[in-house]
Design an enzyme around this catalytic site. Structure first.
Site, PDB file in Angstrom:
ATOM      1  N   TYR A  51       5.905   5.348 -10.653  1.00 55.96           N
ATOM      2  CA  TYR A  51       6.383   4.831  -9.378  1.00 55.96           C
ATOM      3  C   TYR A  51       5.290   3.947  -8.786  1.00 55.96           C
ATOM      4  O   TYR A  51       4.139   4.000  -9.213  1.00 55.96           O
ATOM      5  CB  TYR A  51       6.697   5.971  -8.412  1.00 55.96           C
ATOM      6  CG  TYR A  51       7.980   6.717  -8.701  1.00 55.96           C
ATOM      7  CD1 TYR A  51       8.973   6.170  -9.506  1.00 55.96           C
ATOM      8  CD2 TYR A  51       8.203   7.971  -8.154  1.00 55.96           C
ATOM      9  CE1 TYR A  51      10.151   6.848  -9.760  1.00 55.96           C
ATOM     10  CE2 TYR A  51       9.386   8.665  -8.403  1.00 55.96           C
ATOM     11  CZ  TYR A  51      10.352   8.094  -9.206  1.00 55.96           C
ATOM     12  OH  TYR A  51      11.517   8.769  -9.447  1.00 55.96           O
ATOM     13  N   SER A  52       5.652   3.165  -7.770  1.00 53.99           N
ATOM     14  CA  SER A  52       4.623   2.321  -7.163  1.00 53.99           C
ATOM     15  C   SER A  52       3.497   3.175  -6.593  1.00 53.99           C
ATOM     16  O   SER A  52       2.335   2.774  -6.622  1.00 53.99           O
ATOM     17  CB  SER A  52       5.225   1.435  -6.071  1.00 53.99           C
ATOM     18  OG  SER A  52       5.825   2.213  -5.055  1.00 53.99           O
ATOM     19  N   GLU A  53       3.825   4.368  -6.071  1.00 59.11           N
ATOM     20  CA  GLU A  53       2.789   5.292  -5.608  1.00 59.11           C
ATOM     21  C   GLU A  53       3.151   6.739  -5.904  1.00 59.11           C
ATOM     22  O   GLU A  53       4.325   7.124  -5.825  1.00 59.11           O
ATOM     23  CB  GLU A  53       2.539   5.162  -4.099  1.00 59.11           C
ATOM     24  CG  GLU A  53       1.471   4.157  -3.717  1.00 59.11           C
ATOM     25  CD  GLU A  53       2.020   2.751  -3.682  1.00 59.11           C
ATOM     26  OE1 GLU A  53       1.219   1.800  -3.804  1.00 59.11           O
ATOM     27  OE2 GLU A  53       3.237   2.600  -3.541  1.00 59.11           O
ATOM     28  N   THR A  54       2.122   7.497  -6.239  1.00 62.59           N
ATOM     29  CA  THR A  54       2.208   8.952  -6.334  1.00 62.59           C
ATOM     30  C   THR A  54       1.219   9.525  -5.328  1.00 62.59           C
ATOM     31  O   THR A  54       0.069   9.081  -5.261  1.00 62.59           O
ATOM     32  CB  THR A  54       1.859   9.442  -7.747  1.00 62.59           C
ATOM     33  OG1 THR A  54       2.843   8.952  -8.671  1.00 62.59           O
ATOM     34  CG2 THR A  54       1.821  10.962  -7.816  1.00 62.59           C
ATOM     35  N   HIS A  81       4.836   4.389   2.611  1.00 60.89           N
ATOM     36  CA  HIS A  81       6.053   5.096   2.213  1.00 60.89           C
ATOM     37  C   HIS A  81       5.741   6.421   1.533  1.00 60.89           C
ATOM     38  O   HIS A  81       6.494   7.393   1.673  1.00 60.89           O
ATOM     39  CB  HIS A  81       6.935   4.201   1.326  1.00 60.89           C
ATOM     40  CG  HIS A  81       6.615   4.206  -0.125  1.00 60.89           C
ATOM     41  ND1 HIS A  81       5.668   3.378  -0.694  1.00 60.89           N
ATOM     42  CD2 HIS A  81       7.126   4.938  -1.152  1.00 60.89           C
ATOM     43  CE1 HIS A  81       5.616   3.596  -1.992  1.00 60.89           C
ATOM     44  NE2 HIS A  81       6.488   4.536  -2.302  1.00 60.89           N
TER      45      HIS A  81
END
Length: 238
Positions: free
Chosen positions: A53-56, A92
């Site tokens: 994902y774009s961020e974890t 987010h």
């Protein structure tokens, strides 16, 4: 002896009821700071790469609940990773982390996230059940930009110089840039060469436009952080 399994949650931020929309984040929760994985940056980076994902986000509970009249506060350490690197802040994934904690602990209505470089971030459960978060402003650093820098941006976005209203470099996870374009341009249809932009901005490259009703539309590219284009982002464009 193998490590114990860790719970994780896959959360769609910035959406209400539609699955597989919004901006996705993976949330991993350690049982405590005594878990050696909670201090292992390389382990966290590799797991974030697996989620892709774009961020974890990684959460570590820090202490017991603090109750003050009607406010019940819990505290967590919080770190964010793209599939390639750790980043200093992510809106987010912070929102998704707060939603996860409030879902797991109905008694809590306030969260303090302790971060490495972005200070203490506060999330609140509102009376209506929504989640609100406070985030620090990211200061821009207006400066003279070279003609070659400007030309790289123009060519990568595929617009004329007259359609680009302002170019603002700033520091966030490297050299980043906000490019404000004419509101009459069809932003969604632009074919952007994000790799070309990364030659001058290896952090976030944000292309944004505002219309007369103060609505802001943005597209965000971060190939230097292993995120070709992020689904939704709001933090640097506020």
């Amino acid at each position: 002896m193998s490590a114990s399994p860790l719970p994780f949650h896959l959360i769609n931020a910035f959406t209400t009821s539609s699955p597989h929309t919004g901006n996705q984040a993976a949330i991993v929760i350690f049982p405590s700071g005594n878990d050696p994985r909670s201090h292992d940056t390389e382990w966290m980076r590799l797991v974030a790469r697996d989620f892709n994902y774009s961020e974890t986000a990684y959460l570590v509970p820090l202490d017991v609940k603090d109750k003050d009249q009607s406010t019940v506060t819990v505290r967590f350490g919080l770190r964010w990773f793209t599939p390639e690197v750790e980043v200093p802040l992510c809106g987010h994934a912070t929102l998704a982390s707060a939603f996860t904690i409030f879902s797991l602990d109905p008694s809590a209505n306030r969260i303090e996230f302790i971060t490495k470089v972005s200070g203490t971030l506060v999330a609140l459960r509102t009376p209506s059940g929504d989640v609100s978060i406070s985030l620090p402003a990211i200061p821009s650093s207006p400066s003279e930009i070279s003609s070659s820098y400007q030309e790289t941006i123009i060519n990568a976005i595929g617009l004329t110089s007259g359609e680009i209203l302002e170019v603002t470099p700033y520091e966030f996870a490297g050299k980043s840039v906000i490019v404000q374009i004419d509101p009459n341009v069809d932003l969604a249809s632009l074919t952007v060469d994000s790799r070309a932009i990364a030659l001058v901005a290896d952090g976030l490259s944000i292309i944004t436009q505002a219309n007369a009703s103060t609505e802001i539309s943005s597209r965000v590219f971060a190939p230097g952080l292993a995120v070709d284009e992020d689904s939704v982002i709001f933090l640097p464009t506020l």
